[in-house]
Design an enzyme around this catalytic site. Structure first.
Site, PDB file in Angstrom:
ATOM      1  N   SER A 103       0.842  -1.181   0.000  1.00  0.00           N
ATOM      2  CA  SER A 103       0.000   0.000   0.000  1.00  0.00           C
ATOM      3  C   SER A 103       0.887   1.244   0.000  1.00  0.00           C
ATOM      4  O   SER A 103       1.687   1.436  -0.915  1.00  0.00           O
ATOM      5  CB  SER A 103      -0.957  -0.036   1.199  1.00  0.00           C
ATOM      6  N   GLU A 201      -1.947  -2.451  -8.363  1.00  0.00           N
ATOM      7  CA  GLU A 201      -3.149  -2.782  -7.593  1.00  0.00           C
ATOM      8  C   GLU A 201      -3.715  -1.479  -7.059  1.00  0.00           C
ATOM      9  O   GLU A 201      -3.026  -0.453  -7.036  1.00  0.00           O
ATOM     10  CB  GLU A 201      -2.824  -3.768  -6.468  1.00  0.00           C
ATOM     11  N   HIS A 275      -5.156  -5.282  -1.912  1.00  0.00           N
ATOM     12  CA  HIS A 275      -5.808  -4.945  -0.648  1.00  0.00           C
ATOM     13  C   HIS A 275      -6.910  -5.924  -0.240  1.00  0.00           C
ATOM     14  O   HIS A 275      -7.623  -5.681   0.725  1.00  0.00           O
ATOM     15  CB  HIS A 275      -6.395  -3.534  -0.726  1.00  0.00           C
TER      16      HIS A 275
END
Length: 299
Positions: A103, A201, A275
């Site tokens: 992330s 992503e 995620h």
């Protein structure tokens, strides 16, 4: 890494809970690792784990300590982008050690590759008895850190990006991570993607237009010139967009295909990484083999 090695948990972005960190320590200790906590792991400053100077102090202390053999981010969140210019990458270049996180930690992975040409691990903060990471995620991280087993990802037909494919074969250095983090580094800390396979992503919370803007900015800035392939992980939270009349029938597949097919490189969608639940650990900075065809659709 081997049993007995020291690892340091730090918080370069958001602030973790004490309970989460305790379960992480429990898991890492069960692998025979000696776990230490950065001095400011439980600080809080707004939505970040302490002030910028304190978060980067913990990172740099771990980079400079020759006894620390891996640096593990306690969570993602926001804030890693504020401290990348102050990383002690000279120390990391002299004494290589893996950085683990995903992330917002994508910013650190990009900086480590750009300045040191060091591989890292895009993966979760593994916690024991956790419904999000779970045993499969923990084992993926353990294998990445403590074995030389190859990392292979297979397409999952249930992922939103599974139909975004352009046939072909490519080999290159795996780069990437979170799309918004990569976009943020454009013109600042984004390393050259020449000859790379770009993994992307995206987290929940933004609309199709934000994905379109990010990919368009990367294209217009010429950051994607010279790519050899694109690997798409999870793009979450777009399930009902195709039903929204304001979007003209488009969903996330349409945006991704429209932007990426024009690059003229193989695109492989549907990788169960990002995620969502049970994320694997993948190794940016390592050579990657990327294949998709009607005869070999899974690698």
């Amino acid at each position: 890494m081997r049993s007995g090695d020291r690892v340091r948990i730090v918080a370069p972005a958001g602030s973790p809970s004490r309970e989460e960190v305790a379960r992480g320590v429990e898991l890492l200790t069960s692998w025979g690792l000696r776990v230490e906590l950065g001095e400011h792991v439980f600080d809080q400053w707004g939505y970040m784990a302490g002030r910028d100077e304190d978060r980067v102090f913990d990172l740099n202390a771990a980079f400079r300590d020759p006894g620390v053999r891996a640096v593990i981010a306690a969570r993602g969140g926001k804030g890693a982008y504020r401290i990348v210019d102050d990383l002690a990458t000279d120390a990391l270049r002299r004494d290589p050690k893996p950085v683990v996180g995903f992330s917002d930690i994508t910013h650190l992975h990009l900086a480590v590759w750009s300045r040191c040409r060091l591989a890292s691990f895009l993966g979760p903060f593994a916690k024991s008895h956790d419904t999000y990471t779970g045993p499969a995620s923990a084992e993926s991280l353990r294998c990445a850190l403590m074995t030389t087993d190859p990392v292979t990802l297979h397409r999952d037909a249930s992922e939103a990006t599974v139909d975004v494919t352009v046939d072909g074969t490519a080999t290159g250095i795996l780069m990437g991570g979170n799309l918004i983090a990569i976009r943020t580094e454009t013109g600042a800390g984004l390393p050259s993607l020449q000859g790379a396979i770009l993994f992307l992503e995206h987290q929940r919370g933004t609309g199709l237009g934000e994905v379109d803007r990010a990919l368009t900015q990367l294209t217009r800035s010429r950051a994607l010139d010279g790519l050899r392939g694109v690997a798409l992980g999870q793009f979450l939270g777009f399930d009902r967009d195709a039903e929204d009349p304001a979007l003209g029938g488009w969903g996330i597949r349409d945006v991704l295909h429209d932007r990426l097919a024009a690059l003229g490189v193989p695109v492989l969608g549907g990788l169960p990484a990002g995620h969502g639940n049970h994320p694997p650990t993948i190794p940016p900075g390592h050579p990657g083999d990327h294949r998709h065809s009607h005869r070999n659709p899974h690698r």
